[in-house]
Design an enzyme around this catalytic site. Structure first.
Site: not given
Length: 611
Positions: A364, A426
């Protein structure tokens, strides 16, 4: 194929120079009849070291298409960046000013307040709404430079159309040569098929990695977030072991919340007393493959890594460490992917994880590797793209043949090094937050917009990750219709399939939705039929590659009823279809024209089409 290149230029020491400069040579070559390919080289023929800003290619569009007829699909830089179409009279997408450096490659020149001034990263498609003719311009190499396009419209048509291959101000010594990324331009009548063709070429040029099957798993983040504990992980591992036939998952992935600090990835906090090897062993004993989240280029200033090795971080041109963002425990900085000792640190971390038994890493915030510009890296000749790719290449080598998922990363720069890639923002356990919404913010509409528009990448550049399924009733503000919409958005687009509910609290009715998604995960041929008509496509078409089954989804991502149209000529012309409601099983009608359906807000209708 028309020659679309008008002029070319290079930026040296902050000034643009044309092709008449003795320091610049341009090469244009065509490999196939219907496609123009452009690549340029810059040679520093001066007697001094210069700062190289990059290449600019000025392109021509149509001569006879007026501005109001033109729609533009503009790709985004990272997974969160808006990937959608814009139209004449509109402005570019509004991004959070504090997040802009993660959303676009050139924040200084980005504007979301000027009508008819648009930007794109990697690729753009211009569409004539009257004829449906399209022009695609996109870069099919992306290992060394970040690339972007700018387009301006006026009443008469396209007033400006340029493509940039950025040099980031790197130092170029006398006699040294720099080559641009490769730009292709071609024309056609179906913009989405053109994007698929473009992705095929991009993947081939960048040696995209394949994976033998579609990964499935469970991720801790979207139920527990950073509060996850070792006990939580063991609870869900035990449940899945006892219900293996119901949930045939491959991976169990620990997300953020275990680390003592960002950067100290092998040291757990007090919530994980057993440590990472203990958790990996428990996962394997239960019959699953261990997976874990890291942010390899993101470093907390309170970490041991930073305290012991501040010289490994990205500095500005004056030698000061760059603070990228504030964190809960102090500023966050970036690990320099060009620093040899930092690379060895990455090698050690990921080699250790492989020794522990981890077979999947989710990487990430890799955009952190690209946050140093103006010769700020250890290697003053490295661009932002190269800084990211060098660090990631070390991780790839250390992980051997294990699965790597990219997340919050520039898309083009990781092709050929990752196996999977997140392609949207997300997912959230709510429709949208109660605050000002920017186009890269985590919301259900923003996620759906990116995942359907980027289906052309799935199976061509990587296995796409649309994010996890959320079906639960607890710790979730999504309504029943919203949960169903998200379920079928995942079903129609395909790709990686991870769950993220707490199984002990998941009701049998909601669990059926997750089990349906796990029944046969795949990479179907899915596309939006209305990609140029609206920012949030509402008409999605899926063809199964193995059976040629056709599903059509009508998705209402708006806040009021919509009358949505499924035009069967856009599915297959001159064919009569029998239409069945895929969810209820009800046979509806036989038609060869159009289907008009009123769809409630935040809901969807799914139809199976049989000819």
């Amino acid at each position: 194929m028309n020659n679309r290149l008008l002029t070319a230029a290079i930026e040296v020491d902050g000034q643009w120079h044309g092709t008449d400069s003795s320091e610049f040579t341009l090469q244009i070559f065509t490999e196939v009849e219907d496609m123009q390919m452009i690549r340029a080289t810059f040679t520093n023929n001066s007697d001094k070291t210069v700062c190289f800003g990059g290449f600019r290619f000025d392109l021509a569009a149509w001569d006879d298409v007026q501005g109001p007829r033109i729609r533009i699909y503009r790709e985004g830089w990272t997974m969160t960046s808006a990937a959608a179409s814009v139209r004449y009279g509109e402005c570019d997408f509004e991004a959070d000013p504090d997040y802009l450096k993660y959303a676009v490659t050139n924040p200084e020149e980005y504007s979301c307040s000027i009508q008819n001034h648009f930007s794109a990263e990697h690729v753009a498609v211009l569409n004539d709404s009257k004829t449906d003719n399209c022009i695609l311009a996109g870069f099919v190499t992306s290992a060394d430079q970040l690339t972007r396009l700018t387009i301006e419209l006026n009443e008469s048509g396209v007033s400006h159309f340029s493509a940039f291959s950025s040099g980031d101000g790197i130092e170029v010594d006398p006699g040294e040569k720099i080559e641009s990324e490769e730009l292709i331009i071609f024309e056609g009548s179906n913009g989405y098929f053109m994007l698929q063709k473009y992705a095929d070429i991009w993947g081939q040029r960048m040696n995209a990695l394949s994976w033998p099957h579609v990964p499935t798993g469970w991720c801790s983040w979207y139920y527990y977030f950073s509060d996850v504990t070792e006990k939580d992980m063991l609870e869900n591992i035990d449940f899945l072991r006892e219900h293996r036939e119901e949930y045939p998952l491959e991976y169990i992935q620990l997300d953020a919340g275990y680390e003592s600090a960002n950067g100290d990835w092998l040291t757990c906090n007090e919530k994980f007393p057993g440590g990472l090897k203990f958790l990996a062993d428990k996962t394997r004993e239960a019959g699953f493959k261990p997976a874990i989240w890291l942010a390899p280029f993101m470093v907390d200033e309170n970490s041991e890594l930073f305290k012991n090795h501040p010289d490994w971080m990205v500095h500005d041109s004056n030698g000061k460490i760059i603070n990228i963002t504030p964190g809960k425990k102090g500023p966050r900085v970036a690990l320099d992917g060009t620093h040899p000792e930092a690379q060895e640190y990455l090698r050690k971390v990921f080699s250790t994880l492989v020794e522990y038994g981890y077979e999947y890493v989710k990487l990430d915030f890799m955009v952190y590797a690209c946050c140093g510009t103006g010769g700020a890296y250890y290697d003053r000749k490295a661009t932002r793209a190269q800084a990211l790719r060098r660090g990631l290449a070390v991780i790839r080598e250390a992980m051997q043949d294990k699965f790597i998922l990219g997340c919050t990363t520039p898309l083009g720069q990781v092709i050929g090094l990752v196996n999977g890639e997140r392609i949207g923002t997300d997912i959230t356990p709510y429709w949208r937050p109660d605050r000002k919404i920017y186009k890269e913010a985590p919301t259900i509409p923003n996620v759906c917009r990116n995942m359907i528009n980027r289906c052309y990448m799935n199976g061509r550049l990587w296995v796409s990750d649309p994010d996890t399924h959320i079906a639960r009733s607890d710790n979730n503000k999504l309504t029943e219709n919203e949960v169903i919409l998200w379920t079928y958005a995942l079903y129609l687009t395909g790709g990686m399939m991870l769950l993220s509910d707490r199984f002990e609290t998941l009701s049998p009715e909601r669990a059926k939705l997750s089990k349906m998604l796990l029944a046969k995960p795949s990479i179907p041929d899915t596309r939006p039929l209305d990609i140029f008509d609206r920012e949030f496509p509402a008409v999605w078409l899926r063809r199964d590659r193995d059976t040629d089954r056709i599903l059509a989804g009508l998705f209402n991502l708006e806040d009021k009823d919509q009358e949505l149209e499924l035009d069967f000529d856009k599915v297959k012309s001159d064919v009569k279809f029998t239409v069945k409601d895929f969810i209820s099983g009800e046979e509806l009608q036989e038609t060869n024209s159009k289907l008009m359906v009123t769809v409630a807000p935040h809901s969807c209708r799914i139809f199976e089409l049989n000819s």
